[in-house]
Design an enzyme around this catalytic site. Structure first.
Site, PDB file in Angstrom:
ATOM      1  N   HIS A 346      -6.590 -35.493 -18.827  1.00 24.59           N
ATOM      2  CA  HIS A 346      -6.688 -34.743 -17.388  1.00 24.59           C
ATOM      3  C   HIS A 346      -5.442 -34.124 -16.958  1.00 24.59           C
ATOM      4  O   HIS A 346      -5.450 -33.207 -16.174  1.00 24.59           O
ATOM      5  CB  HIS A 346      -7.204 -35.581 -16.109  1.00 24.59           C
ATOM      6  CG  HIS A 346      -8.752 -35.755 -16.321  1.00 24.59           C
ATOM      7  ND1 HIS A 346      -9.512 -34.832 -15.771  1.00 24.59           N
ATOM      8  CD2 HIS A 346      -9.472 -36.637 -16.872  1.00 24.59           C
ATOM      9  CE1 HIS A 346     -10.890 -35.257 -16.055  1.00 24.59           C
ATOM     10  NE2 HIS A 346     -10.836 -36.367 -16.702  1.00 24.59           N
ATOM     11  N   LYS A 534      -7.260 -28.413  -1.349  1.00 29.46           N
ATOM     12  CA  LYS A 534      -6.956 -29.029  -2.633  1.00 29.46           C
ATOM     13  C   LYS A 534      -6.022 -29.894  -2.094  1.00 29.46           C
ATOM     14  O   LYS A 534      -5.323 -30.081  -1.200  1.00 29.46           O
ATOM     15  CB  LYS A 534      -6.564 -28.147  -3.679  1.00 29.46           C
ATOM     16  CG  LYS A 534      -5.392 -27.391  -3.486  1.00 29.46           C
ATOM     17  CD  LYS A 534      -5.026 -26.373  -4.587  1.00 29.46           C
ATOM     18  CE  LYS A 534      -5.979 -25.328  -4.819  1.00 29.46           C
ATOM     19  NZ  LYS A 534      -6.551 -25.505  -6.287  1.00 29.46           N
ATOM     20  N   ARG A 535      -5.617 -31.133  -2.951  1.00 26.50           N
ATOM     21  CA  ARG A 535      -4.630 -31.983  -2.945  1.00 26.50           C
ATOM     22  C   ARG A 535      -3.381 -31.338  -2.711  1.00 26.50           C
ATOM     23  O   ARG A 535      -3.055 -30.379  -3.414  1.00 26.50           O
ATOM     24  CB  ARG A 535      -4.623 -33.016  -4.049  1.00 26.50           C
ATOM     25  CG  ARG A 535      -5.623 -34.134  -3.697  1.00 26.50           C
ATOM     26  CD  ARG A 535      -5.380 -34.896  -2.458  1.00 26.50           C
ATOM     27  NE  ARG A 535      -4.500 -35.684  -2.670  1.00 26.50           N
ATOM     28  CZ  ARG A 535      -4.308 -37.209  -2.764  1.00 26.50           C
ATOM     29  NH1 ARG A 535      -5.707 -37.736  -2.710  1.00 26.50           N
ATOM     30  NH2 ARG A 535      -3.413 -37.850  -2.631  1.00 26.50           N
ATOM     31  N   LYS A 540       0.865 -27.088  -7.299  1.00 26.47           N
ATOM     32  CA  LYS A 540      -0.242 -26.183  -6.598  1.00 26.47           C
ATOM     33  C   LYS A 540       0.272 -25.195  -5.693  1.00 26.47           C
ATOM     34  O   LYS A 540      -0.374 -24.455  -5.511  1.00 26.47           O
ATOM     35  CB  LYS A 540      -1.629 -27.180  -5.830  1.00 26.47           C
ATOM     36  CG  LYS A 540      -2.313 -28.127  -6.866  1.00 26.47           C
ATOM     37  CD  LYS A 540      -3.189 -28.973  -6.164  1.00 26.47           C
ATOM     38  CE  LYS A 540      -3.867 -30.180  -7.084  1.00 26.47           C
ATOM     39  NZ  LYS A 540      -5.101 -29.301  -7.681  1.00 26.47           N
ATOM     40  N   THR A 642     -11.563 -27.279 -10.263  1.00 29.06           N
ATOM     41  CA  THR A 642     -12.619 -27.294 -10.170  1.00 29.06           C
ATOM     42  C   THR A 642     -13.077 -26.449  -8.935  1.00 29.06           C
ATOM     43  O   THR A 642     -14.211 -25.980  -8.667  1.00 29.06           O
ATOM     44  CB  THR A 642     -13.600 -28.566 -10.391  1.00 29.06           C
ATOM     45  OG1 THR A 642     -13.060 -29.515  -9.444  1.00 29.06           O
ATOM     46  CG2 THR A 642     -13.543 -29.132 -11.722  1.00 29.06           C
ATOM     47  N   LYS A 646     -16.099 -23.765  -7.482  1.00 35.63           N
ATOM     48  CA  LYS A 646     -16.766 -23.868  -6.415  1.00 35.63           C
ATOM     49  C   LYS A 646     -16.568 -22.354  -5.569  1.00 35.63           C
ATOM     50  O   LYS A 646     -17.771 -22.165  -4.955  1.00 35.63           O
ATOM     51  CB  LYS A 646     -16.454 -25.102  -5.508  1.00 35.63           C
ATOM     52  CG  LYS A 646     -16.633 -26.314  -6.035  1.00 35.63           C
ATOM     53  CD  LYS A 646     -15.915 -27.293  -5.464  1.00 35.63           C
ATOM     54  CE  LYS A 646     -15.738 -28.900  -6.242  1.00 35.63           C
ATOM     55  NZ  LYS A 646     -14.718 -29.512  -5.470  1.00 35.63           N
TER      56      LYS A 646
HETATM   57  C1  LIG Z   1     -13.294 -29.966  -5.892  1.00 31.45           C
HETATM   58  C2  LIG Z   1     -12.670 -30.804  -4.957  1.00 31.45           C
HETATM   59  C3  LIG Z   1     -11.361 -31.079  -5.231  1.00 31.45           C
HETATM   60  C4  LIG Z   1     -10.625 -30.472  -6.601  1.00 31.45           C
HETATM   61  O1  LIG Z   1      -9.910 -29.156  -6.157  1.00 31.45           O
HETATM   62  P1  LIG Z   1      -8.786 -28.497  -7.044  1.00 31.45           P
HETATM   63  O2  LIG Z   1      -8.728 -27.044  -6.260  1.00 31.45           O
HETATM   64  O3  LIG Z   1      -9.521 -28.215  -8.383  1.00 31.45           O
HETATM   65  O4  LIG Z   1      -7.789 -29.091  -6.924  1.00 31.45           O
HETATM   66  C5  LIG Z   1     -10.686 -31.916  -4.475  1.00 31.45           C
HETATM   67  N1  LIG Z   1     -11.062 -32.581  -3.564  1.00 31.45           N
HETATM   68  C6  LIG Z   1     -12.417 -32.194  -3.153  1.00 31.45           C
HETATM   69  C7  LIG Z   1     -12.985 -32.974  -1.834  1.00 31.45           C
HETATM   70  C8  LIG Z   1     -13.093 -31.324  -3.782  1.00 31.45           C
HETATM   71  O5  LIG Z   1     -14.534 -31.122  -3.364  1.00 31.45           O
END
Ligand SMILES: *Cc1c(COP(=O)(O)O)cnc(C)c1O
Length: 801
Positions: A346, A534-535, A540, A642, A646
């Site tokens: 990952h 995101k985190r 990022k 991911t 979304k």
């Molecule tokens: C999809 C998702 C992530 C991943 O987000 P990235 O932008 O791909 O880092 C993290 N936390 C939650 C709650 C998510 O639904």
């Protein structure tokens, strides 16, 4: 069980009275929720039992997905939807005066994960069950999931998460399936019938108790299992401090490590990993043996997947079971092990590559360590034969070196398949980060671009858009995501596009309400909703986003003719509790938000919102309302992402670097339908290898950069003395490791393009539609199909009623 609202209501009221000994009129919302959850679980129990029975007797190969994280979120509506009883239940409850939406809010998110990695595991479970694939999850039932985040005075405050306080209505405790897991002690070997035999003595044993959750497929009888392990004391040994032993044991499954990049060097973390692996493997082997099959054929009937390196101890553990418990020889055991296991990588961030000091590993898991040593010796021997004299290579590739056990190499050597999670990421693995291993095992490496379950992230999260899609192309897209592309027929259909625009607007209004309730900020729903959730991590680059907002603010203050299109910048992010820099960025976002939102010169044109406690349930309200999806990681650093998928599926346009799965988004939608900027991955990797980047040059030559960076430390933000020095230093003294200043100008320019593009609404909606139409590729159904066919070799199995 209940085919109409009347039957449902009768059953529901009876269940409520029986469970809580209270009349409906006296019942609390929580009791109403618990009753509904329990009813649904009972409703699926016969299908669950049938699925398991048929898997055991007539089904084919099964796969077990081992993951230290499952970020499930709430299950109530998702389960109702997958069972096809959402409308009966909604109406039945309505007739009783209950709003299903209110009951939903009672359910705590099951947050047994940090971010993308854990959410991927959850999406995979949904796709496996919905495609009738015999695949189960194995994880840990942390008593406390990911911490709850509060923002106080602009700072992140962490509160312990308490999802089990009122019990978890979906789980079933299976004490009879519990297993023993040994730690510490020592290993003795002796000869028995001419064979060397090993025995683990004086171990401290804990009992792993499984809690099973049903994983309900969409519109199918398949109910798979997510088995979560909890650590409890074994029979209490004599002469010990019982309280201490109990506390130590239970602490193993006490909490999720709140960090998704590097591990705390804690024994506890290693204990968690071994608990997951040892308990899952024992339980898998036990259930396999019930089928009266020999372990020689294990890999023909069972696949075990290692999600990231945390469960990589599955390699030596399976060897141990096959040799020490089943009496197989090394060669035979090794071939079964490799053929059974597969591994997903990952990350290529070097600080995230897991290593364990031998001095911790060896005493805690003595037999496991011995086996790793043997695997290592044999592997190094092979390398020696292949690359005679190349000591450097062997040192780089060894599983144990410099006093450390290296988990990624262990997983690679012990698996028949190693996959990356997006095309670019896999290329970087093969050509750079794991190139040594790729040269030795070229056939093992493959790509499986991540996906998300469109059933949660579109059908459930954005019902109005889902209805529009179904009205336009029929309902087949729910089971066959290649159908999404049929939406392209509506590219020039103004009626369709107008409906699409109305839905986005309604979703923005819903989110605006939430923003007002949670953050007290009122936002303009005709502004561009520009979202980064995101985190929080340096790579990022939330910092780039904030610096751009500061630049816009400065320009609006100094140049009254500068009138950018109105924007609402929305952030959501948790920072790992020990991650100093990330926490400073959270404080900075909130500080900028405070300044901007309270300045009447700018606040009709822009607002900045930080939504606290970003998590799955909140995410479900955010993605459908976004216009712009910020995916601005330093190219080469985000393995896939991911969140980007979304957003796309909900019609937001990506503003991003060519990183992770953004590369594939770009290829699918075409350059007119995405906003790209910044360095390319090759350029970043070259700078890192050869040098040649000097962030101070960008500071000197770009006045905009000079102004915003200086504002971090010059008192521009009142009462923030020294608060942002670390950020300032990272950019200028430490040469800006993530190329924030390098990409700044390019980011500003692309943001201006966004402003222009948004003003042509029909063009914008067409782009939005193209993004939705092309997002079918990012359904985890496609991803899981590839895993099933190319890695696991499992087939759909239709459970018979
Ligand atoms: C999809 C998702 C992530 C991943 O987000 P990235 O932008 O791909 O880092 C993290 N936390 C939650 C709650 C998510 O639904």
């Amino acid at each position: 069980m209940f085919s109409n609202t009347k039957e449902f209501k009768i059953a529901y009221l009876k269940k409520l009275e029986m469970t809580f000994g209270t009349s409906f009129d006296e019942s609390t919302k929580r009791e109403q929720f618990q009753t509904l959850g329990a009813m649904i679980r009972e409703y699926v129990s016969s299908e669950w039992i049938r699925t398991n029975e048929q898997y055991r007797t007539v089904g084919g190969k099964q796969v077990y997905y081992l993951s230290i994280e499952f970020l499930l979120g709430r299950l109530l509506r998702h389960n109702l939807m997958n069972l096809g009883i959402e409308s009966v239940v909604t109406e039945g409850l309505q007739e009783l005066g209950i709003d299903l939406g209110d009951l939903e809010e009672i359910e705590a998110d099951a947050a047994l994960g940090n971010g993308g990695l854990g959410r991927l595991a959850a999406c995979f479970l949904d796709s496996l069950a919905s495609m009738n694939l015999p695949g189960h999850g194995c994880g840990i039932r942390y008593k406390h999931g990911l911490f709850e985040q509060k923002i106080v005075d602009g700072y992140q405050v962490e509160l312990p998460e308490q999802w089990l306080r009122h019990g978890h209505v979906w789980e079933v405790r299976k004490t009879d399936d519990s297993v023993e897991v040994p730690f510490w002690g020592k290993v003795e070997s002796y000869q028995e019938n001419g064979k060397l035999v090993f025995r683990h003595l004086h171990a401290e044993t804990v009992t792993a108790i499984p809690y099973d959750l049903p994983v309900i497929g969409y519109n199918t009888s398949t109910v798979n299992t997510l088995r979560l392990w909890s650590a409890e004391p074994s029979r209490f040994p004599a002469n010990i401090d019982i309280l201490k032993y109990k506390k130590e044991t239970e602490s193993i499954s006490e909490l999720l490590y709140p960090d998704d990049t590097h591990d705390e060097g804690k024994i506890l973390r290693l204990k968690q990993q071994y608990l997951l692996v040892a308990a899952s493997l024992q339980s898998i082997v036990r259930s396999y043996k019930k089928q009266n099959r020999s372990l020689i054929h294990l890999h023909e009937h069972v696949g075990i997947h290692i999600n990231d390196t945390h469960p990589a101890i599955a390699v030596p553990e399976l060897m141990r079971i096959l040799m020490d418990e089943e009496g197989l020889g090394w060669q035979e055991a090794w071939s079964i092990t490799v053929n059974t296991l597969s591994y997903t990588n990952h990350t290529t961030l070097s600080e995230a590559l897991e290593k364990w000091p031998v001095r911790i590993f060896q005493p805690l898991l003595p037999r496991i360590f011995m086996i790793i040593e043997e695997i290592n010796e044999r592997f190094c021997q092979e390398l020696w034969e292949k690359f005679p004299g190349d000591w450097g290579r062997i040192e780089r590739m060894a599983l144990i070196a410099h006093g450390e056990v290296r988990m990624a190499p262990l997983a690679i050597v012990g698996s028949h398949s190693v996959n990356g999670v997006a095309r670019l990421h896999t290329e970087i693995l093969m050509e750079r980060e794991m190139n040594d291993y790729y040269q030795v095992f070229p056939d093992r490496f493959n790509n499986k671009t991540n996906g998300i379950t469109h059933r949660r992230w579109l059908l459930k999260a954005n019902p109005n858009l889902a209805n529009l899609i179904t009205d336009s192309i029929g309902p087949e897209w729910i089971n066959d995501t290649t159908q999404f592309e049929k939406l392209l027929h509506f590219k020039k259909d103004s009626v369709f596009l107008e409906r699409l625009g109305d839905i986005k607007k309604a979703n923005k209004e819903k989110l605006a309400k939430i923003i007002y309730e949670k953050a007290g900020v009122s936002v303009d729903t005709s502004s561009i909703f520009d979202v980064q959730v995101k985190r929080l991590h340096a790579y990022k680059r939330q910092l780039l986003n904030v610096l751009h907002i500061m630049y816009l603010y400065n320009r609006m203050k100094s140049d009254s003719s500068f009138q950018p299109y109105p924007r609402t910048f929305i952030f959501g992010a948790k920072a790992s509790p020990g991650y100093y820099f990330a926490k400073k960025v959270i404080k900075l976002i909130n500080t900028v938000a405070d300044k901007v939102n309270h300045d009447s010169h700018v606040n009709d044109k822009m607002k900045v919102v930080f939504l606290e406690n970003y998590r799955v349930s909140l995410a479900e309200d955010i993605f459908p309302a976004a216009d712009i999806s910020e995916q601005i990681s330093t190219a080469s650093k985000e393995a896939s992402g991911t969140g980007n998928m979304k957003f796309m599926m909900n019609g937001a346009l990506t503003l991003g670097t060519l990183d992770g799965a953004n590369v594939e988004i770009n290829e699918l939608v075409g350059e007119e339908n995405i906003f790209l900027f910044g360095l390319r991955a090759q350029e970043v990797l070259n700078f890192q290898k050869n040098g040649g980047y000097n962030s101070r040059e960008y500071y000197h030559y770009d006045q905009r950069i000079r102004e915003v960076t200086e504002q971090l430390v010059n008192g521009f933000f009142p009462d923030t003395d020294g608060e942002f020095t670390a950020i300032y230093d990272s950019l200028l003294d430490h040469n800006d490791q993530y190329f924030v200043l390098r990409d700044f100008a390019s980011y500003v320019a692309i943001q201006e393009k966004v402003n222009m593009a948004y003003q042509d609404q029909s063009m914008w909606l067409e782009k939005s539609l193209i993004n939705i139409a092309k997002s079918g590729f990012f359904s985890s159904d496609r991803t899981i199909n590839e895993y099933a066919n190319q890695i696991w070799n499992i087939k759909p199995f239709k459970v018979n009623n």
